[in-house]
Design a protein around this motif. Structure first.
Motif, PDB file in Angstrom:
ATOM      1  N   VAL A 149       0.802  -1.225   0.000  1.00 27.90           N
ATOM      2  CA  VAL A 149       0.000   0.000   0.000  1.00 27.90           C
ATOM      3  C   VAL A 149       0.836   1.276   0.000  1.00 27.90           C
ATOM      4  O   VAL A 149       0.301   2.339  -0.297  1.00 27.90           O
ATOM      5  CB  VAL A 149      -1.016   0.042   1.169  1.00 27.90           C
ATOM      6  N   GLY A 150       2.127   1.194   0.302  1.00 32.34           N
ATOM      7  CA  GLY A 150       2.948   2.399   0.253  1.00 32.34           C
ATOM      8  C   GLY A 150       4.217   2.248   1.064  1.00 32.34           C
ATOM      9  O   GLY A 150       4.392   1.283   1.808  1.00 32.34           O
ATOM     10  N   THR A 151       5.101   3.233   0.903  1.00 30.58           N
ATOM     11  CA  THR A 151       6.384   3.215   1.600  1.00 30.58           C
ATOM     12  C   THR A 151       6.596   4.522   2.341  1.00 30.58           C
ATOM     13  O   THR A 151       6.409   5.602   1.776  1.00 30.58           O
ATOM     14  CB  THR A 151       7.542   2.998   0.597  1.00 30.58           C
ATOM     15  N   TYR A 152       6.972   4.393   3.602  1.00 25.40           N
ATOM     16  CA  TYR A 152       7.441   5.548   4.366  1.00 25.40           C
ATOM     17  C   TYR A 152       8.929   5.640   4.070  1.00 25.40           C
ATOM     18  O   TYR A 152       9.690   4.729   4.394  1.00 25.40           O
ATOM     19  CB  TYR A 152       7.240   5.358   5.860  1.00 25.40           C
ATOM     20  N   ARG A 153       9.351   6.716   3.452  1.00 28.02           N
ATOM     21  CA  ARG A 153      10.751   6.892   3.053  1.00 28.02           C
ATOM     22  C   ARG A 153      11.603   7.392   4.223  1.00 28.02           C
ATOM     23  O   ARG A 153      11.219   8.337   4.909  1.00 28.02           O
ATOM     24  CB  ARG A 153      10.853   7.887   1.897  1.00 28.02           C
ATOM     25  N   GLU A 154      12.737   6.722   4.426  1.00 32.59           N
ATOM     26  CA  GLU A 154      13.722   7.121   5.430  1.00 32.59           C
ATOM     27  C   GLU A 154      13.063   7.440   6.770  1.00 32.59           C
ATOM     28  O   GLU A 154      13.396   8.419   7.428  1.00 32.59           O
ATOM     29  CB  GLU A 154      14.547   8.302   4.922  1.00 32.59           C
ATOM     30  N   VAL A 155      12.171   6.580   7.215  1.00 35.86           N
ATOM     31  CA  VAL A 155      11.387   6.814   8.425  1.00 35.86           C
ATOM     32  C   VAL A 155      12.135   6.426   9.699  1.00 35.86           C
ATOM     33  O   VAL A 155      11.820   6.928  10.773  1.00 35.86           O
ATOM     34  CB  VAL A 155      10.019   6.092   8.332  1.00 35.86           C
ATOM     35  N   GLY A 156      13.130   5.559   9.589  1.00 32.67           N
ATOM     36  CA  GLY A 156      13.879   5.144  10.770  1.00 32.67           C
ATOM     37  C   GLY A 156      15.377   5.273  10.552  1.00 32.67           C
ATOM     38  O   GLY A 156      15.863   5.053   9.444  1.00 32.67           O
ATOM     39  N   ARG A 157      16.091   5.633  11.620  1.00 30.55           N
ATOM     40  CA  ARG A 157      17.547   5.734  11.522  1.00 30.55           C
ATOM     41  C   ARG A 157      18.171   4.727  12.482  1.00 30.55           C
ATOM     42  O   ARG A 157      17.893   4.723  13.677  1.00 30.55           O
ATOM     43  CB  ARG A 157      18.029   7.142  11.857  1.00 30.55           C
ATOM     44  N   LYS A 158      19.004   3.874  11.913  1.00 30.45           N
ATOM     45  CA  LYS A 158      19.692   2.843  12.683  1.00 30.45           C
ATOM     46  C   LYS A 158      20.993   2.520  11.965  1.00 30.45           C
ATOM     47  O   LYS A 158      21.032   2.528  10.737  1.00 30.45           O
ATOM     48  CB  LYS A 158      18.801   1.597  12.792  1.00 30.45           C
ATOM     49  N   PHE A 159      22.015   2.198  12.714  1.00 35.53           N
ATOM     50  CA  PHE A 159      23.331   1.875  12.159  1.00 35.53           C
ATOM     51  C   PHE A 159      23.881   3.011  11.286  1.00 35.53           C
ATOM     52  O   PHE A 159      24.552   2.782  10.288  1.00 35.53           O
ATOM     53  CB  PHE A 159      23.300   0.574  11.354  1.00 35.53           C
ATOM     54  N   GLY A 160      23.553   4.246  11.654  1.00 34.52           N
ATOM     55  CA  GLY A 160      24.102   5.405  10.958  1.00 34.52           C
ATOM     56  C   GLY A 160      23.497   5.695   9.601  1.00 34.52           C
ATOM     57  O   GLY A 160      24.075   6.466   8.830  1.00 34.52           O
ATOM     58  N   ARG A 161      22.337   5.095   9.295  1.00 34.86           N
ATOM     59  CA  ARG A 161      21.694   5.404   8.027  1.00 34.86           C
ATOM     60  C   ARG A 161      20.179   5.374   8.189  1.00 34.86           C
ATOM     61  O   ARG A 161      19.665   4.874   9.174  1.00 34.86           O
ATOM     62  CB  ARG A 161      22.129   4.458   6.917  1.00 34.86           C
ATOM     63  N   TYR A 162      19.485   5.892   7.202  1.00 34.14           N
ATOM     64  CA  TYR A 162      18.031   5.904   7.209  1.00 34.14           C
ATOM     65  C   TYR A 162      17.490   4.708   6.442  1.00 34.14           C
ATOM     66  O   TYR A 162      18.081   4.272   5.449  1.00 34.14           O
ATOM     67  CB  TYR A 162      17.499   7.195   6.585  1.00 34.14           C
ATOM     68  N   TRP A 163      16.331   4.202   6.910  1.00 30.18           N
ATOM     69  CA  TRP A 163      15.705   3.027   6.316  1.00 30.18           C
ATOM     70  C   TRP A 163      14.268   3.341   5.929  1.00 30.18           C
ATOM     71  O   TRP A 163      13.551   4.020   6.655  1.00 30.18           O
ATOM     72  CB  TRP A 163      15.706   1.864   7.316  1.00 30.18           C
ATOM     73  N   ASP A 164      13.855   2.807   4.795  1.00 32.77           N
ATOM     74  CA  ASP A 164      12.462   2.888   4.359  1.00 32.77           C
ATOM     75  C   ASP A 164      11.677   1.735   4.973  1.00 32.77           C
ATOM     76  O   ASP A 164      12.236   0.667   5.254  1.00 32.77           O
ATOM     77  CB  ASP A 164      12.349   2.743   2.834  1.00 32.77           C
ATOM     78  N   VAL A 165      10.373   1.935   5.143  1.00 26.30           N
ATOM     79  CA  VAL A 165       9.481   0.867   5.571  1.00 26.30           C
ATOM     80  C   VAL A 165       8.328   0.783   4.575  1.00 26.30           C
ATOM     81  O   VAL A 165       7.602   1.760   4.373  1.00 26.30           O
ATOM     82  CB  VAL A 165       8.933   1.087   6.996  1.00 26.30           C
ATOM     83  N   ALA A 166       8.201  -0.377   3.929  1.00 21.91           N
ATOM     84  CA  ALA A 166       7.088  -0.636   3.021  1.00 21.91           C
ATOM     85  C   ALA A 166       5.931  -1.189   3.845  1.00 21.91           C
ATOM     86  O   ALA A 166       6.128  -2.055   4.696  1.00 21.91           O
ATOM     87  CB  ALA A 166       7.492  -1.634   1.946  1.00 21.91           C
ATOM     88  N   TRP A 167       4.737  -0.692   3.583  1.00 26.87           N
ATOM     89  CA  TRP A 167       3.541  -1.111   4.318  1.00 26.87           C
ATOM     90  C   TRP A 167       2.668  -1.988   3.445  1.00 26.87           C
ATOM     91  O   TRP A 167       2.460  -1.706   2.265  1.00 26.87           O
ATOM     92  CB  TRP A 167       2.775   0.088   4.850  1.00 26.87           C
ATOM     93  N   TYR A 168       2.165  -3.045   4.069  1.00 32.61           N
ATOM     94  CA  TYR A 168       1.304  -4.025   3.408  1.00 32.61           C
ATOM     95  C   TYR A 168       0.040  -4.199   4.240  1.00 32.61           C
ATOM     96  O   TYR A 168       0.078  -4.034   5.460  1.00 32.61           O
ATOM     97  CB  TYR A 168       2.040  -5.375   3.295  1.00 32.61           C
ATOM     98  N   GLU A 169      -1.073  -4.532   3.566  1.00 31.15           N
ATOM     99  CA  GLU A 169      -2.315  -4.797   4.277  1.00 31.15           C
ATOM    100  C   GLU A 169      -2.947  -6.090   3.769  1.00 31.15           C
ATOM    101  O   GLU A 169      -2.716  -6.493   2.625  1.00 31.15           O
ATOM    102  CB  GLU A 169      -3.292  -3.651   4.173  1.00 31.15           C
ATOM    103  N   LYS A 170      -3.741  -6.690   4.645  1.00 28.69           N
ATOM    104  CA  LYS A 170      -4.442  -7.929   4.323  1.00 28.69           C
ATOM    105  C   LYS A 170      -5.839  -7.840   4.890  1.00 28.69           C
ATOM    106  O   LYS A 170      -6.033  -7.470   6.061  1.00 28.69           O
ATOM    107  CB  LYS A 170      -3.706  -9.114   4.968  1.00 28.69           C
ATOM    108  N   GLU A 171      -6.820  -8.182   4.084  1.00 28.09           N
ATOM    109  CA  GLU A 171      -8.196  -8.243   4.559  1.00 28.09           C
ATOM    110  C   GLU A 171      -8.357  -9.498   5.417  1.00 28.09           C
ATOM    111  O   GLU A 171      -7.888 -10.570   5.055  1.00 28.09           O
ATOM    112  CB  GLU A 171      -9.147  -8.280   3.366  1.00 28.09           C
ATOM    113  N   LEU A 172      -9.022  -9.338   6.544  1.00 25.71           N
ATOM    114  CA  LEU A 172      -9.255 -10.484   7.434  1.00 25.71           C
ATOM    115  C   LEU A 172     -10.727 -10.884   7.411  1.00 25.71           C
ATOM    116  O   LEU A 172     -11.577 -10.148   7.017  1.00 25.71           O
ATOM    117  CB  LEU A 172      -8.818 -10.162   8.860  1.00 25.71           C
TER     118      LEU A 172
END
Length: 172
Positions: A149-172
């Motif tokens: 459903v989308g990506t949060y760009r450079e949302v977290g910083r760890k190990f001296g760099r920024y990381w993206d998080v891709a978001w997924y959804e599932k109907e239950l």
């Protein structure tokens, strides 16, 4: 078994699992960007997390163990997506597999058991955030019907760099 693989059992997590679950999680804290925690946790610090996942209800903890040794091979959870009441029919799911237990189908067994356990709950959607890159997690989630459903760009910083998080959804 001829392949050298042992049988894997999946069951709800219990308090006796806390130390092993904490050790497994701390591997990902220390070694990977998979979790955005940056400091290892003690079992005492992790206990409220364990207690927030009872054996019934929408917030579950499923644990995979080696059938012979009972060693914990991984775990999957469903947790509150957000705390506001209108989000109560949504959960965030996650899977952690022990580093030496990868490519054995442990994640698939865990998610299968988790979603089966959740099938009778008053839930509408499951969400999963996957720190990028993580091809194995992406494949696992897509196999279980999650869609991107989308990506949060450079949302977290760890190990001296920024990381993206891709978001997924599932109907239950």
């Amino acid at each position: 078994m001829p392949s050298g693989r042992t049988e894997v059992q999946v069951r709800p997590g219990v308090e006796d699992d806390l130390a092993a679950l904490t050790d497994l999680y701390n591997h990902y804290v220390r070694e990977t960007p998979i979790t955005f925690d940056t400091a290892v946790l003690t079992p005492k610090e992790r206990r409220p997390w364990l207690l927030s996942h009872p054996e019934d209800g929408p917030h579950r903890l499923m644990v995979a163990t080696d059938a012979d040794s009972q060693e914990i091979l991984g775990y999957a959870t469903s947790s509150p997506y957000r705390v506001k009441p209108a989000y109560s029919t949504s959960v965030e799911t996650t899977v952690y597999v022990a580093p030496d237990a990868g490519r054995r189908g442990v994640g698939t067994l865990l998610y299968g058991a988790l979603f089966e356990a959740l099938s009778g709950e008053d839930l509408h959607r499951a969400y999963a955030g996957i720190a990028q890159p993580n091809e194995a997690s992406t494949r696992l989630h897509e196999r279980f019907g999650f869609r991107y459903v989308g990506t949060y760009r450079e949302v977290g910083r760890k190990f001296g760099r920024y990381w993206d998080v891709a978001w997924y959804e599932k109907e239950l």
